[in-house]
Design a protein around this motif. Structure first.
Motif, PDB file in Angstrom:
ATOM      1  N   ARG A  84     -10.701  -1.796  -3.055  1.00 12.71           N
ATOM      2  CA  ARG A  84      -9.329  -1.868  -2.545  1.00 12.71           C
ATOM      3  C   ARG A  84      -8.349  -2.124  -3.683  1.00 12.71           C
ATOM      4  O   ARG A  84      -7.273  -1.521  -3.754  1.00 12.71           O
ATOM      5  N   GLU A  85      -8.703  -3.025  -4.583  1.00 12.46           N
ATOM      6  CA  GLU A  85      -7.836  -3.339  -5.714  1.00 12.46           C
ATOM      7  C   GLU A  85      -7.623  -2.115  -6.599  1.00 12.46           C
ATOM      8  O   GLU A  85      -6.501  -1.853  -7.047  1.00 12.46           O
ATOM      9  N   ARG A  86      -8.689  -1.367  -6.848  1.00 16.77           N
ATOM     10  CA  ARG A  86      -8.563  -0.197  -7.702  1.00 16.77           C
ATOM     11  C   ARG A  86      -7.689   0.874  -7.047  1.00 16.77           C
ATOM     12  O   ARG A  86      -6.862   1.486  -7.710  1.00 16.77           O
ATOM     13  N   LEU A 112      -3.323   3.039  -7.656  1.00 15.07           N
ATOM     14  CA  LEU A 112      -2.715   4.346  -7.406  1.00 15.07           C
ATOM     15  C   LEU A 112      -1.627   4.271  -6.347  1.00 15.07           C
ATOM     16  O   LEU A 112      -0.610   4.952  -6.442  1.00 15.07           O
ATOM     17  N   ASP A 113      -1.861   3.467  -5.325  1.00 16.80           N
ATOM     18  CA  ASP A 113      -0.938   3.389  -4.189  1.00 16.80           C
ATOM     19  C   ASP A 113      -0.974   1.977  -3.624  1.00 16.80           C
ATOM     20  O   ASP A 113      -1.846   1.640  -2.826  1.00 16.80           O
ATOM     21  N   GLY A 114      -0.044   1.156  -4.063  1.00 14.99           N
ATOM     22  CA  GLY A 114      -0.024  -0.236  -3.631  1.00 14.99           C
ATOM     23  C   GLY A 114       0.635  -0.469  -2.296  1.00 14.99           C
ATOM     24  O   GLY A 114       0.696  -1.604  -1.815  1.00 14.99           O
ATOM     25  N   GLU A 115       1.128   0.605  -1.659  1.00 18.12           N
ATOM     26  CA  GLU A 115       1.847   0.455  -0.394  1.00 18.12           C
ATOM     27  C   GLU A 115       1.003   0.794   0.827  1.00 18.12           C
ATOM     28  O   GLU A 115       1.476   0.696   1.953  1.00 18.12           O
ATOM     29  N   HIS A 116      -0.226   1.210   0.604  1.00 12.95           N
ATOM     30  CA  HIS A 116      -1.072   1.594   1.731  1.00 12.95           C
ATOM     31  C   HIS A 116      -2.474   1.045   1.545  1.00 12.95           C
ATOM     32  O   HIS A 116      -3.023   1.085   0.442  1.00 12.95           O
ATOM     33  N   VAL A 127      -8.831   4.918   5.983  1.00 14.66           N
ATOM     34  CA  VAL A 127      -7.618   5.307   6.725  1.00 14.66           C
ATOM     35  C   VAL A 127      -6.691   6.030   5.768  1.00 14.66           C
ATOM     36  O   VAL A 127      -6.139   5.421   4.835  1.00 14.66           O
ATOM     37  N   PRO A 128      -6.488   7.337   5.940  1.00 13.19           N
ATOM     38  CA  PRO A 128      -5.579   8.073   5.059  1.00 13.19           C
ATOM     39  C   PRO A 128      -4.133   7.703   5.306  1.00 13.19           C
ATOM     40  O   PRO A 128      -3.785   7.143   6.353  1.00 13.19           O
ATOM     41  N   ARG A 129      -3.303   8.047   4.373  1.00 14.99           N
ATOM     42  CA  ARG A 129      -1.865   7.817   4.525  1.00 14.99           C
ATOM     43  C   ARG A 129      -1.290   8.750   5.578  1.00 14.99           C
ATOM     44  O   ARG A 129      -1.788   9.845   5.787  1.00 14.99           O
ATOM     45  N   GLY A 130      -0.211   8.304   6.226  1.00 16.76           N
ATOM     46  CA  GLY A 130       0.498   9.203   7.141  1.00 16.76           C
ATOM     47  C   GLY A 130       0.346   8.806   8.590  1.00 16.76           C
ATOM     48  O   GLY A 130      -0.237   7.807   8.940  1.00 16.76           O
TER      49      GLY A 130
END
Length: 225
Positions: free
Chosen positions: A198-200, A204-208, A222-225
């Protein structure tokens, strides 16, 4: 003892030497802060002579040399007894340096451990998270995760993405990530691996949050969107 044709590698994933790798071509390999060590780390938390990897007839043993801040493998402390290393093991020195033990029969990236394919989470109008099992690259849009995931982290991510939204049980994680583990893998080791992945991904994307825990069942991507 006969020299191995393809000796295992130590690959530094985190720390001042991140991105470097060493073939274990000697009978004994010492890790620490002293200039007399085979691999010298600059982190002050690492002891002068922190740990040693020694080859025997069965493979490679990791010993903690009485370090002040400890040595761990897959989230488990290496105390009085040596630990027999297996392909994909993650070694942590003093909580600051993270190293992968990669068997010489497996090249980097992990060719032969998985059938090469590219998994992606596709959503219109947003960046796409891609997991390429042939090159072990993880990208989000044009950004690539660097340094690359450790072998265990990549196996876990490929398993979760490949499940297509299905909840993956802890047992499935253990079988995919530690296929040759003897004596069982603790819940703490699984939790530590999930936490680190999760940290790694947050780099790349700290908002999801891509990996969610389904209490009592396992984990789901869980993908974004």
């Amino acid at each position: 003892m006969v020299k191995e044709e393809n000796p295992p590698l130590l690959v530094v994933y985190e720390g001042s030497l991140a991105g470097t790798r060493w073939p274990l071509e000697k009978e004994s390999f010492t890790l620490g802060r002293s200039a007399d060590c085979d691999i010298v780390f600059g982190e002050r938390q690492v002891s002068r002579f922190h740990a040693r990897i020694q080859r025997d007839a069965q493979g490679y043993l990791l010993r903690d040399l009485g370090s002040k801040n400890g040595t761990w493998v897959n989230g488990e402390a290496v105390l009085g007894q040596p630990y027999r290393l297996q392909d994909g093991d993650e070694i942590v020195l003093a909580g600051t340096v993270r190293i992968g033990f990669v068997h010489g029969d497996a090249t980097l990236p992990l060719e032969g451990l998985m059938e090469p394919r590219q998994s992606s989470v596709r959503k219109a109008g947003i960046a796409v998270l891609q997991v390429d099992e042939a090159t072990r690259r993880v990208t989000l849009g044009r950004r690539e995760l660097e340094p690359p995931l450790s072998p265990q982290q990549f196996r876990l991510l490929a398993l979760l993405v490949g499940a297509g939204g299905r909840v993956v049980s802890r047992q499935e994680v253990i079988e995919a990530v530690w296929p040759e583990a003897l004596g069982g893998v603790t819940d703490q080791a699984v939790d530590a691996l999930v936490y680190r992945l999760r940290e790694r991904l947050a780099e790349l994307d700290g908002e999801h949050e891509y990996i969610v825990t389904v209490r009592g069942h396992g984990y789901r991507f869980v993908p974004r969107g």
